[in-house]
Design an enzyme around this catalytic site. Structure first.
Site, PDB file in Angstrom:
ATOM      1  N   GLY A 195      -1.286  -3.819  -3.303  1.00 25.61           N
ATOM      2  CA  GLY A 195      -0.117  -4.139  -4.254  1.00 25.61           C
ATOM      3  C   GLY A 195      -0.747  -5.096  -5.342  1.00 25.61           C
ATOM      4  N   ASP A 210      -3.847  -4.512  -7.040  1.00 28.78           N
ATOM      5  CA  ASP A 210      -4.430  -3.717  -8.039  1.00 28.78           C
ATOM      6  C   ASP A 210      -4.033  -2.275  -7.693  1.00 28.78           C
ATOM      7  OD1 ASP A 210      -5.986  -2.538  -9.692  1.00 28.78           O
ATOM      8  OD2 ASP A 210      -7.964  -3.099  -8.796  1.00 28.78           O
ATOM      9  N   LYS A 211      -2.987  -2.186  -8.165  1.00 33.22           N
ATOM     10  CA  LYS A 211      -2.116  -0.929  -7.746  1.00 33.22           C
ATOM     11  C   LYS A 211      -2.969   0.345  -8.236  1.00 33.22           C
ATOM     12  CE  LYS A 211       2.458  -2.423  -7.111  1.00 33.22           C
ATOM     13  NZ  LYS A 211       3.050  -2.070  -5.868  1.00 33.22           N
ATOM     14  N   SER A 244      -0.416   0.662  -3.530  1.00 36.53           N
ATOM     15  CA  SER A 244      -0.337   2.077  -3.027  1.00 36.53           C
ATOM     16  C   SER A 244      -0.357   2.670  -4.356  1.00 36.53           C
ATOM     17  CB  SER A 244       1.149   2.268  -2.383  1.00 36.53           C
ATOM     18  OG  SER A 244       1.033   1.433  -1.363  1.00 36.53           O
ATOM     19  N   ASN A 255       9.418  -8.611  -4.353  1.00 36.56           N
ATOM     20  CA  ASN A 255       8.884  -7.724  -5.344  1.00 36.56           C
ATOM     21  C   ASN A 255       9.691  -6.462  -4.758  1.00 36.56           C
ATOM     22  OD1 ASN A 255       7.118  -5.283  -4.636  1.00 36.56           O
ATOM     23  ND2 ASN A 255       6.709  -6.705  -3.146  1.00 36.56           N
ATOM     24  N   ARG A 256      10.168  -6.009  -5.893  1.00 36.72           N
ATOM     25  CA  ARG A 256      10.664  -4.515  -5.471  1.00 36.72           C
ATOM     26  C   ARG A 256      10.018  -3.807  -6.663  1.00 36.72           C
ATOM     27  NH1 ARG A 256      15.655  -7.592  -7.142  1.00 36.72           N
ATOM     28  NH2 ARG A 256      16.024  -7.175  -9.517  1.00 36.72           N
ATOM     29  N   PHE A 258       6.678   1.269  -5.864  1.00 36.17           N
ATOM     30  CA  PHE A 258       5.276   2.159  -6.416  1.00 36.17           C
ATOM     31  C   PHE A 258       5.296   2.439  -7.928  1.00 36.17           C
ATOM     32  CE2 PHE A 258       5.382   3.944  -1.592  1.00 36.17           C
ATOM     33  CZ  PHE A 258       4.868   2.699  -1.207  1.00 36.17           C
ATOM     34  N   ASN A 284       0.989   4.406   4.129  1.00 41.03           N
ATOM     35  CA  ASN A 284       1.747   2.991   3.910  1.00 41.03           C
ATOM     36  C   ASN A 284       3.141   3.626   4.096  1.00 41.03           C
ATOM     37  OD1 ASN A 284       3.502   0.868   3.149  1.00 41.03           O
ATOM     38  ND2 ASN A 284       3.111   0.910   0.937  1.00 41.03           N
ATOM     39  N   SER A 343       6.764   0.026   2.910  1.00 39.08           N
ATOM     40  CA  SER A 343       7.254  -0.663   1.712  1.00 39.08           C
ATOM     41  C   SER A 343       8.754  -0.389   1.754  1.00 39.08           C
ATOM     42  CB  SER A 343       6.600  -0.090   0.331  1.00 39.08           C
ATOM     43  OG  SER A 343       5.401  -0.406   0.421  1.00 39.08           O
ATOM     44  N   PRO A 344       9.499  -1.853   1.455  1.00 34.71           N
ATOM     45  CA  PRO A 344      11.064  -1.536   1.691  1.00 34.71           C
ATOM     46  C   PRO A 344      11.568  -1.048   0.326  1.00 34.71           C
ATOM     47  CG  PRO A 344      10.251  -3.921   1.240  1.00 34.71           C
ATOM     48  CD  PRO A 344       9.199  -2.737   1.337  1.00 34.71           C
ATOM     49  N   ASN A 345      10.821  -0.659  -0.810  1.00 35.87           N
ATOM     50  CA  ASN A 345      11.407  -0.460  -2.168  1.00 35.87           C
ATOM     51  C   ASN A 345      11.486   1.058  -2.447  1.00 35.87           C
ATOM     52  OD1 ASN A 345      11.774  -3.257  -2.674  1.00 35.87           O
ATOM     53  ND2 ASN A 345       9.368  -3.289  -2.769  1.00 35.87           N
ATOM     54  N   THR A 346      11.128   2.103  -1.641  1.00 38.73           N
ATOM     55  CA  THR A 346      11.299   3.479  -1.776  1.00 38.73           C
ATOM     56  C   THR A 346      12.258   3.898  -0.822  1.00 38.73           C
ATOM     57  OG1 THR A 346       9.119   3.514  -2.632  1.00 38.73           O
ATOM     58  CG2 THR A 346       9.938   5.598  -1.642  1.00 38.73           C
ATOM     59  N   LYS A 377       0.221   1.410   7.857  1.00 41.32           N
ATOM     60  CA  LYS A 377       0.652   0.174   7.418  1.00 41.32           C
ATOM     61  C   LYS A 377       2.054  -0.106   7.867  1.00 41.32           C
ATOM     62  CE  LYS A 377       0.748  -3.423   4.010  1.00 41.32           C
ATOM     63  NZ  LYS A 377       0.336  -3.766   2.798  1.00 41.32           N
ATOM     64  N   ASN A 400       3.590  -5.344   6.158  1.00 40.48           N
ATOM     65  CA  ASN A 400       3.974  -5.154   4.755  1.00 40.48           C
ATOM     66  C   ASN A 400       5.275  -6.528   4.804  1.00 40.48           C
ATOM     67  OD1 ASN A 400       4.822  -4.119   2.310  1.00 40.48           O
ATOM     68  ND2 ASN A 400       4.024  -2.156   3.029  1.00 40.48           N
ATOM     69  N   TYR A 428      -2.280 -11.573  -0.234  1.00 46.18           N
ATOM     70  CA  TYR A 428      -1.914 -11.298  -1.706  1.00 46.18           C
ATOM     71  C   TYR A 428      -1.088 -12.495  -2.200  1.00 46.18           C
ATOM     72  CZ  TYR A 428       0.370  -8.883  -5.555  1.00 46.18           C
ATOM     73  OH  TYR A 428       0.663  -8.592  -6.968  1.00 46.18           O
TER      74      TYR A 428
HETATM   75  C1  LIG Z   1       4.063  -8.060  -5.920  1.00 49.86           C
HETATM   76  C2  LIG Z   1       3.492  -7.429  -4.608  1.00 49.86           C
HETATM   77  C3  LIG Z   1       3.196  -5.920  -4.394  1.00 49.86           C
HETATM   78  C4  LIG Z   1       3.117  -5.337  -3.183  1.00 49.86           C
HETATM   79  N1  LIG Z   1       2.827  -3.815  -3.336  1.00 49.86           N
HETATM   80  C5  LIG Z   1       2.435  -3.280  -2.274  1.00 49.86           C
HETATM   81  C6  LIG Z   1       2.069  -1.867  -2.140  1.00 49.86           C
HETATM   82  O1  LIG Z   1       1.976  -1.336  -3.238  1.00 49.86           O
HETATM   83  N2  LIG Z   1       1.428  -1.354  -1.051  1.00 49.86           N
HETATM   84  C7  LIG Z   1       1.462  -1.964   0.085  1.00 49.86           C
HETATM   85  O2  LIG Z   1       1.278  -1.296   1.235  1.00 49.86           O
HETATM   86  N3  LIG Z   1       1.781  -3.217   0.295  1.00 49.86           N
HETATM   87  C8  LIG Z   1       2.335  -4.107  -1.005  1.00 49.86           C
HETATM   88  N4  LIG Z   1       2.559  -5.272  -0.881  1.00 49.86           N
HETATM   89  C9  LIG Z   1       2.629  -6.035   0.455  1.00 49.86           C
HETATM   90  C10 LIG Z   1       1.273  -6.701   0.713  1.00 49.86           C
HETATM   91  O3  LIG Z   1       0.081  -5.917   0.804  1.00 49.86           O
HETATM   92  C11 LIG Z   1       1.328  -7.656   1.943  1.00 49.86           C
HETATM   93  O4  LIG Z   1       1.458  -6.701   2.865  1.00 49.86           O
HETATM   94  C12 LIG Z   1       2.640  -8.612   1.950  1.00 49.86           C
HETATM   95  O5  LIG Z   1       2.674  -9.058   0.752  1.00 49.86           O
HETATM   96  C13 LIG Z   1       2.073  -9.526   2.871  1.00 49.86           C
HETATM   97  O6  LIG Z   1       0.994 -10.603   2.816  1.00 49.86           O
HETATM   98  P1  LIG Z   1       1.022 -11.758   1.840  1.00 49.86           P
HETATM   99  O7  LIG Z   1       2.148 -12.792   2.447  1.00 49.86           O
HETATM  100  O8  LIG Z   1      -0.347 -12.233   1.902  1.00 49.86           O
HETATM  101  O9  LIG Z   1       1.351 -11.531   0.302  1.00 49.86           O
HETATM  102  C14 LIG Z   1       3.001  -5.828  -2.139  1.00 49.86           C
HETATM  103  C15 LIG Z   1       3.075  -7.243  -1.979  1.00 49.86           C
HETATM  104  C16 LIG Z   1       3.464  -8.129  -3.294  1.00 49.86           C
HETATM  105  C17 LIG Z   1       3.862  -9.526  -3.338  1.00 49.86           C
END
Ligand SMILES: Cc1cc2nc3c(=O)[nH]c(=O)nc-3n(C[C@H](O)[C@H](O)[C@H](O)COP(=O)(O)O)c2cc1C
Length: 396
Positions: free
Chosen positions: A102, A104-105, A125, A150-151, A154, A212, A215-218, A253, A284, A356
């Site tokens: 997330g 470095d997408k 992702s 975040n929302r 993808f 993956n 993710s709750p946004n798809t 994941k 996630n 992250y």
């Molecule tokens: C801004 C943002 C974007 C994210 N995008 C993705 C993603 O594209 N794919 C994914 O598998 N997880 C994504 N995540 C989830 C993170 O990989 C991680 O599972 C989650 O944030 C919990 O870890 P943290 O508390 O260290 O951030 C994203 C998280 C954040 C904050």
């Protein structure tokens, strides 16, 4: 010139010198602290300064660009301590701290990110076709909670662009492994094909691949965690993986919001045959909103990350470790920002950890801090390696 005029001229010169020396010294100090990766300077000045002037998405973009153009603290001089190294799903990790998906997408910042000290970085992702993601604003910092919602949905440049960017990369560069996290397009009518295409495209490049489904946004994505759908999806994805010339470890994941029944079902599917799924990434972001949240942005829709998801994620790690009898390596992620928190996830069953959100509040030096503290904790408790500590708190 009169005495008074001479004195005035001298004072003016002194003031001018001070006006040059003080900012000059500050800039030199700031530049040196950034280059050296000073933990306190990043936590107390660099990151708050960035947050004051840039919204969350712009700051994120600047972070990716900094990594792309190698504007990161200098590489650590000494190699990682051997106590931090381990072999997980057949790959050698010099340390267990990784960058979560997330950040470095599109795989733009790999060069700089490998210098920060991570044992592995996960990009994505990545979706098969390019897609813009949700409308802005779509990322929110919850400062008082040290959290993020975040929302993004993808936003991705798509397989082709990411593949072309990374195709010449030598694997295991700088002792840092590369995971590629696969997502599905929002408009896709055949999610299974989205993931099998990802396996085809990235098997050669990645040190491991991630499906993956959390993710709750798809819309509809997390339903793929249900037993029958998950079995169907993984059967096809793994069949494709096994047909590839180079067979790469495949991880799944999952979300922190699963019921006990969901967890049992997932455990049954991933352990259904040996060498099927090679690992789980837990977890996630969460769609829950703990009552402890203080920042008004808590009402924003999306996935919550950082400290508020920490315990949910650690509990899911322990549950899945127990349900899989410790047979499937786990990458623990959610609210890790110190050695203590990484250690807790390891003792709960994680072989590796990722972060992250800690990067948002503490910047790159958080990685070396976690490694140093983790090493101290392992030595304090008499462990000779990470793998000895994995699952130490869980009764199998
Ligand atoms: C801004 C943002 C974007 C994210 N995008 C993705 C993603 O594209 N794919 C994914 O598998 N997880 C994504 N995540 C989830 C993170 O990989 C991680 O599972 C989650 O944030 C919990 O870890 P943290 O508390 O260290 O951030 C994203 C998280 C954040 C904050």
């Amino acid at each position: 010139m009169s005495d008074v005029a001479i004195k005035l001229a001298k004072s003016a010169k002194r003031l001018k010198d001070i006006a040059i020396i003080v900012p000059g010294a500050f800039l030199t100090f700031a530049g040196y602290s950034i280059y050296e990766g000073n933990e306190k300077f990043y936590r107390e000045y660099v990151m708050p300064f960035t947050h004051k002037f840039f919204d969350a998405e712009t700051a994120h973009r600047l972070g990716v660009l900094a990594a792309k153009y190698n504007i990161v603290p200098r590489k650590q001089k000494t190699p990682d301590s051997p106590i931090l190294s381990s072999v997980v799903f057949g790959r050698e990790f010099s340390n267990p701290v990784g960058l979560a998906a997330g950040f470095d997408k599109d795989g733009e910042g790999v060069r700089g990110l490998t210098k920060i000290g991570f044992g592995f970085i996960e990009i994505g992702s990545v979706t098969p076709e390019p897609q813009p993601g949700n409308p802005k604003p779509r990322v929110f910092r919850l400062k008082e909670d040290k959290a993020v919602i975040n929302r993004y949905g993808f936003n991705s440049e798509g397989h082709e662009a990411v593949y072309n960017r990374l195709k010449d990369r030598v694997t295991e560069q700088d002792n840092c492994l590369l995971g590629i996290n696969l997502g599905k397009n929002k408009s896709s009518t055949d999610p299974i094909s989205d993931y099998t295409q990802g396996v085809e495209k990235f098997s050669r490049l990645a040190d491991y691949l991630v499906v993956n489904i959390s993710s709750p946004n798809t819309p509809g994505l997390r339903d793929l965690q249900g037993k029958q759908k998950l079995q169907n999806l993984l059967d096809k994805v793994i069949e494709r993986r096994d047909e590839m010339e180079v067979r790469k470890p495949l991880l799944v994941k999952i979300a922190p919001d699963l019921t006990d029944r969901d967890k049992e079902d997932i455990a049954a599917v991933v352990t259904s045959r040996k060498g099927y799924v090679n690992g789980l990434i837990i977890s996630n972001t969460t769609v829950r909103r703990p009552p402890s949240l203080k920042n008004p942005s808590k009402t924003e829709e999306g996935g919550l990350s950082g400290p508020p998801v920490r315990d949910m994620s650690t509990k899911t790690i322990a549950d899945m470790y127990r349900l899989t009898n410790g047979s499937i390596p786990i990458i623990g992620v959610g609210g890790v920002s110190s050695g203590q928190e990484a250690y807790k996830k390891i003792r709960s069953g994680a072989s590796l950890v990722q972060l992250y959100t800690a990067l948002v509040y503490e910047g790159p030096p958080v990685v070396k801090k976690i490694k140093r503290e983790l090493e101290e904790l392992l030595r304090r408790d008499g462990f000779k390696s990470i793998s000895e500590a994995v699952g130490a708190d869980v009764k199998l």
